[in-house]
Write a protein that holds these residues in place. Structure first.
Motif, PDB file in Angstrom:
ATOM      1  N   PRO A   1      -0.703  -6.359 -11.958  1.00 34.28           N
ATOM      2  CA  PRO A   1      -1.577  -5.692 -12.445  1.00 34.28           C
ATOM      3  C   PRO A   1      -1.798  -4.414 -12.241  1.00 34.28           C
ATOM      4  N   VAL A   2      -2.479  -3.496 -13.841  1.00 35.54           N
ATOM      5  CA  VAL A   2      -3.227  -2.216 -12.867  1.00 35.54           C
ATOM      6  C   VAL A   2      -4.129  -2.928 -12.400  1.00 35.54           C
ATOM      7  N   GLY A   3      -4.963  -3.657 -12.343  1.00 38.66           N
ATOM      8  CA  GLY A   3      -6.075  -3.270 -11.746  1.00 38.66           C
ATOM      9  C   GLY A   3      -5.642  -3.992 -10.001  1.00 38.66           C
ATOM     10  N   THR A   4      -4.329  -4.804  -9.680  1.00 41.52           N
ATOM     11  CA  THR A   4      -4.267  -4.519  -8.632  1.00 41.52           C
ATOM     12  C   THR A   4      -3.699  -2.939  -8.000  1.00 41.52           C
ATOM     13  N   VAL A   5      -3.077  -2.046  -8.868  1.00 40.61           N
ATOM     14  CA  VAL A   5      -2.029  -0.986  -8.280  1.00 40.61           C
ATOM     15  C   VAL A   5      -3.551  -0.345  -8.508  1.00 40.61           C
ATOM     16  N   ARG A   6      -5.028  -0.111  -8.743  1.00 38.64           N
ATOM     17  CA  ARG A   6      -6.295   0.611  -8.595  1.00 38.64           C
ATOM     18  C   ARG A   6      -7.008   0.193  -7.197  1.00 38.64           C
ATOM     19  N   SER A   7      -7.072  -1.008  -7.458  1.00 36.38           N
ATOM     20  CA  SER A   7      -7.510  -1.997  -5.585  1.00 36.38           C
ATOM     21  C   SER A   7      -7.002  -1.150  -4.845  1.00 36.38           C
ATOM     22  N   THR A   8      -5.695  -1.939  -4.749  1.00 35.82           N
ATOM     23  CA  THR A   8      -4.606  -1.137  -3.692  1.00 35.82           C
ATOM     24  C   THR A   8      -4.601   0.167  -3.380  1.00 35.82           C
ATOM     25  N   ALA A   9      -4.356   1.018  -4.378  1.00 36.97           N
ATOM     26  CA  ALA A   9      -4.809   2.906  -4.203  1.00 36.97           C
ATOM     27  C   ALA A   9      -6.032   2.927  -3.902  1.00 36.97           C
TER      28      ALA A   9
ATOM     29  N   GLN B   1       0.925  -1.161   0.395  1.00 38.01           N
ATOM     30  CA  GLN B   1       0.194   0.083  -0.024  1.00 38.01           C
ATOM     31  C   GLN B   1       0.856   1.166   0.219  1.00 38.01           C
ATOM     32  N   ARG B   2       1.610   1.626   0.853  1.00 35.65           N
ATOM     33  CA  ARG B   2       2.306   2.575   1.352  1.00 35.65           C
ATOM     34  C   ARG B   2       3.230   2.485  -0.666  1.00 35.65           C
ATOM     35  N   ALA B   3       3.560   1.706  -0.750  1.00 37.88           N
ATOM     36  CA  ALA B   3       4.246   1.631  -2.342  1.00 37.88           C
ATOM     37  C   ALA B   3       3.348   2.017  -3.179  1.00 37.88           C
ATOM     38  N   VAL B   4       2.551   1.955  -3.458  1.00 36.56           N
ATOM     39  CA  VAL B   4       1.501   2.059  -4.861  1.00 36.56           C
ATOM     40  C   VAL B   4       1.314   3.617  -4.012  1.00 36.56           C
ATOM     41  N   VAL B   5       0.696   4.033  -3.162  1.00 32.71           N
ATOM     42  CA  VAL B   5       0.450   5.600  -2.341  1.00 32.71           C
ATOM     43  C   VAL B   5       1.994   6.447  -3.035  1.00 32.71           C
TER      44      VAL B   5
ATOM     45  N   TYR C   1       1.167   8.911  -6.245  1.00 35.85           N
ATOM     46  CA  TYR C   1       0.401  10.215  -5.576  1.00 35.85           C
ATOM     47  C   TYR C   1       2.184  11.037  -4.983  1.00 35.85           C
ATOM     48  N   PHE C   2       2.825  10.176  -4.646  1.00 28.33           N
ATOM     49  CA  PHE C   2       4.013  11.312  -4.224  1.00 28.33           C
ATOM     50  C   PHE C   2       4.983  11.701  -5.977  1.00 28.33           C
ATOM     51  N   GLU C   3       5.046  10.767  -6.382  1.00 30.53           N
ATOM     52  CA  GLU C   3       6.240  10.570  -7.546  1.00 30.53           C
ATOM     53  C   GLU C   3       4.852  10.883  -9.135  1.00 30.53           C
ATOM     54  N   ASP C   4       3.348  10.581  -8.322  1.00 29.76           N
ATOM     55  CA  ASP C   4       2.488  11.167  -9.517  1.00 29.76           C
ATOM     56  C   ASP C   4       3.199  10.470 -11.497  1.00 29.76           C
ATOM     57  N   LEU C   5       3.251   9.179 -10.930  1.00 32.52           N
ATOM     58  CA  LEU C   5       2.979   7.726 -11.958  1.00 32.52           C
ATOM     59  C   LEU C   5       2.073   7.338 -12.422  1.00 32.52           C
ATOM     60  N   PRO C   6       1.536   7.004 -13.534  1.00 33.81           N
ATOM     61  CA  PRO C   6       0.645   6.220 -14.165  1.00 33.81           C
ATOM     62  C   PRO C   6       0.340   4.954 -12.864  1.00 33.81           C
ATOM     63  N   GLU C   7      -0.572   4.756 -13.765  1.00 34.45           N
ATOM     64  CA  GLU C   7      -1.316   3.355 -13.032  1.00 34.45           C
ATOM     65  C   GLU C   7      -0.289   2.540 -13.695  1.00 34.45           C
ATOM     66  N   ALA C   8      -0.128   2.592 -15.211  1.00 35.02           N
ATOM     67  CA  ALA C   8       0.181   1.114 -15.638  1.00 35.02           C
ATOM     68  C   ALA C   8       1.915   1.114 -15.555  1.00 35.02           C
ATOM     69  N   GLU C   9       2.560   2.599 -15.222  1.00 36.28           N
ATOM     70  CA  GLU C   9       4.312   2.554 -15.033  1.00 36.28           C
ATOM     71  C   GLU C   9       4.281   2.029 -13.543  1.00 36.28           C
TER      72      GLU C   9
END
Length: 183
Positions: free
Chosen positions: A140-148, A116-120, A124-132
């Protein structure tokens, strides 16, 4: 390494080390010593390949992300519990009204899971797109979205001062600075 590359590397470290250290502190959950180690490893790897790297800062950041993910994988079941401490700052920028909110946010980030911390941090701190973010974390991108989504919900509970509009904007406004100056 050529003298010109060596000088260029020294200049890069002098100009960007504060911002890179701040990122490392975020990635390590507030552990200043681990953050310094993380940055040092990334800079050592960059130094060896300096002449072959096109985007120096992007390379160093990517090495830091990957190195931290590797640390998390190796220490999954650690008996130690680290306590995040707000790092000292050499500027008076933190003396403003947002200091208490920043302290609460740092503490809340430390209470998130490592993923969770890595995703945040990346989102949000580094302003990277979900795919990156997904590519960096190897999920997967879906995991990033749900974790965020879950991470932001947890941050709202842990730090109600962030407001109902969502902590994403507050998180960025409190810590993100494109030129490396904390605002």
């Amino acid at each position: 390494m050529k003298a010109s590359n060596h000088d260029e590397f020294r200049e890069f470290v002098a100009m960007r080390s504060t911002a890179l250290l701040r990122l490392a502190v975020l990635l390590t959950g507030g552990d200043r010593h681990a953050a310094e180690d993380l940055l040092q490893i990334a800079l050592m790897k960059a130094y060896g390949r300096w002449a072959h790297i096109g985007q120096h800062e992007a390379y160093v950041r990517k090495v830091m992300y990957r190195q931290q993910v590797n640390r998390w994988r190796l220490r999954r079941h650690s008996a130690e519990t680290t306590v995040p401490v707000l790092p000292e700052s050499g500027t008076d920028a933190d003396a403003g009204a947002d200091t208490e909110l920043r302290i609460a946010l740092w503490a809340a980030l430390g209470r998130l899971t490592k993923r969770q911390r890595a995703v945040v941090v990346l989102r949000y701190f580094e302003d990277l797109p979900e795919a990156e973010v997904a590519a960096l974390l190897g999920c997967p991108v879906g995991t990033v979205r749900s974790t965020a989504y879950r991470s932001l919900a947890k941050l709202r509970v842990l730090v109600p001062e962030l407001g109902p509009g969502g902590p994403a904007e507050e998180v960025q406004s409190l810590t993100y600075s494109p030129k490396g100056v904390q605002g």
